[in-house]
Design an enzyme around this catalytic site. Structure first.
Site, short mmCIF file in Angstrom:
data_model
loop_
_atom_site.label_atom_id
_atom_site.label_comp_id
_atom_site.label_asym_id
_atom_site.label_seq_id
_atom_site.Cartn_x
_atom_site.Cartn_y
_atom_site.Cartn_z
N GLN A 87 0.85 -1.20 0.00
CA GLN A 87 0.00 0.00 0.00
C GLN A 87 0.88 1.25 0.00
O GLN A 87 0.39 2.36 -0.05
CB GLN A 87 -0.88 0.01 1.25
CG GLN A 87 -1.83 -1.17 1.32
CD GLN A 87 -2.35 -1.38 2.74
OE1 GLN A 87 -3.35 -0.79 3.14
NE2 GLN A 87 -1.67 -2.20 3.51
N HIS A 143 -1.67 1.52 -4.06
CA HIS A 143 -2.01 2.93 -3.87
C HIS A 143 -1.15 3.87 -4.71
O HIS A 143 -1.03 5.05 -4.41
CB HIS A 143 -1.95 3.30 -2.37
CG HIS A 143 -3.02 2.59 -1.58
ND1 HIS A 143 -3.04 2.55 -0.21
CD2 HIS A 143 -4.11 1.89 -1.98
CE1 HIS A 143 -4.10 1.86 0.21
NE2 HIS A 143 -4.75 1.43 -0.85
N GLY A 186 3.22 -4.65 8.85
CA GLY A 186 3.08 -3.22 9.14
C GLY A 186 1.91 -2.52 8.48
O GLY A 186 2.08 -1.45 7.91
N CYS A 244 3.76 18.26 -17.79
CA CYS A 244 3.81 17.08 -18.65
C CYS A 244 4.84 17.30 -19.76
O CYS A 244 4.88 18.37 -20.38
CB CYS A 244 2.43 16.86 -19.25
SG CYS A 244 2.35 15.55 -20.48
N CYS A 266 -0.34 13.33 -16.03
CA CYS A 266 -0.79 14.62 -16.54
C CYS A 266 -2.29 14.78 -16.33
O CYS A 266 -3.08 13.89 -16.66
CB CYS A 266 -0.44 14.72 -18.03
SG CYS A 266 -1.01 16.28 -18.73
N SER A 291 -2.29 -1.33 9.30
CA SER A 291 -3.38 -1.29 10.28
C SER A 291 -4.62 -1.99 9.75
O SER A 291 -5.56 -2.24 10.51
CB SER A 291 -3.71 0.16 10.64
OG SER A 291 -4.06 0.88 9.47
#
Ligand code: APR
Length: 273
Positions: free
Chosen positions: A106, A124, A214, A174, A132, A216
């Protein structure tokens, strides 16, 4: 956690050849990147309802540019200084040795890759990629460019309008269409990259062990993966500083720093199970 449990879990893992490692901010904590939740966490200093989404950030830019400046400076300082720790390194070595199939993370840092892992599914997104806002193309945000942005932020300390204008000027554009770009990370309310999630689910479905490090376990849909692994009969092992929603369902849970425990669980020369 007892030593015999650790030895037993390491032995069970050493018999596995399709281990998936699922990580959250805790795996990078000892590299100097704060976790999101808990004491000293990022969301304690920066309200996630504001700094965790693009409209919120846009609002801060217009109304409190100094606050946005602090946020960006903090982030750049932290990510530029971070180095892979013992957990990232041992995971990379175990992948090279053919014991680990993939890391599903993540985290938006690059510490698994720099720790030697080749197959990393970043649920993520990736802080080192820019997207862009106009044409949608992605391009790299390399460390050199990050350092240059960081240098430009220094000396930008006073005058709301001056900061606002300077932030606008140094915002990366961009390479194709000169449009404004944004970090290719998943903010609250945004969808996860569908192909990455699909591949992460596939690996999870077919793994023989699932090592959680690690996290939650409160952010969905990522939080569902350990349950998927469990339902497919994988050995589930957790490493965390404290109990989590996965503690009950795990075969083994070890409480302590990832940088110390993960190398014990997947040592470089595993003993035969
Ligand atoms: N070793 C092992 N675990 C640790 C360590 C450490 N050194 N330090 C902290 N932890 C544990 C904490 O106990 C906690 O359970 O890591 C977990 C970190 O939790 P969060 O801060 O909630 O991070 P994470 O689970 O990755 O968050 C998920 O939330 O805000 C979003 O998008 C963000 O990807 C992030 C998602």
């Amino acid at each position: 956690m007892s030593r015999s449990d650790l030895t037993e879990a390491a032995g069970r893992l050493s018999a596995c050849r399709r281990i998936v490692v699922f990580t959250g901010a805790g795996v990078s904590a000892e590299s100097g990147i704060p976790t999101f939740r808990g004491e000293g966490g990022i969301w304690e200093k920066y309200d996630p309802d504001v700094f965790g989404n693009i409209p919120g950030l846009g609002q801060v830019w217009l109304t409190q540019p100094q606050r946005l400046l602090d946020f960006i400076t903090d982030a750049l300082d932290t990510f530029l200084a971070a180095q892979p720790n013992a957990a990232h390194l041992v995971i990379g070595k175990a992948e090279a040795a053919g014991r680990i199939r993939a890391v599903v993370t993540q985290n938006v840092d690059d510490l698994h890759e720099r720790g030697g892992t080749r197959t990393v599914f970043k649920l993520h997104g990736d802080l080192y990629t820019l997207r862009c806002l106009r044409c949608g193309r992605s391009g790299p945000l390399d460390r050199g460019r990050m350092e240059r942005i960081r240098d430009q932020l220094d000396g930008m300390r006073s005058g709301r309008l001056a900061i606002l204008k300077k932030l606008w000027e140094i915002m990366p554009r961009c390479g194709e269409c000169e449009g404004l770009t944004r970090p290719d990370v998943v903010f609250f309310g945004e969808s996860l990259p569908a192909n990455v999630l699909r591949q992460a689910e596939e690996e999870t479905r077919s793994c023989d062990a699932f090592l959680i490090v690690g996290t939650s376990g409160v952010v969905y849909p990522a939080a569902l993966l350990p349950k998927l692994a469990r339902s497919r009969g994988a050995l589930v092992v957790e490493v965390n500083r404290e109990a989590s929603p996965y503690t009950e369902m795990s075969d083994f849970s070890f409480f302590g720093p990832a940088g110390s425990i993960v190398p014990e669980l997947i040592p470089e020369s595993p003993r035969p199970a």
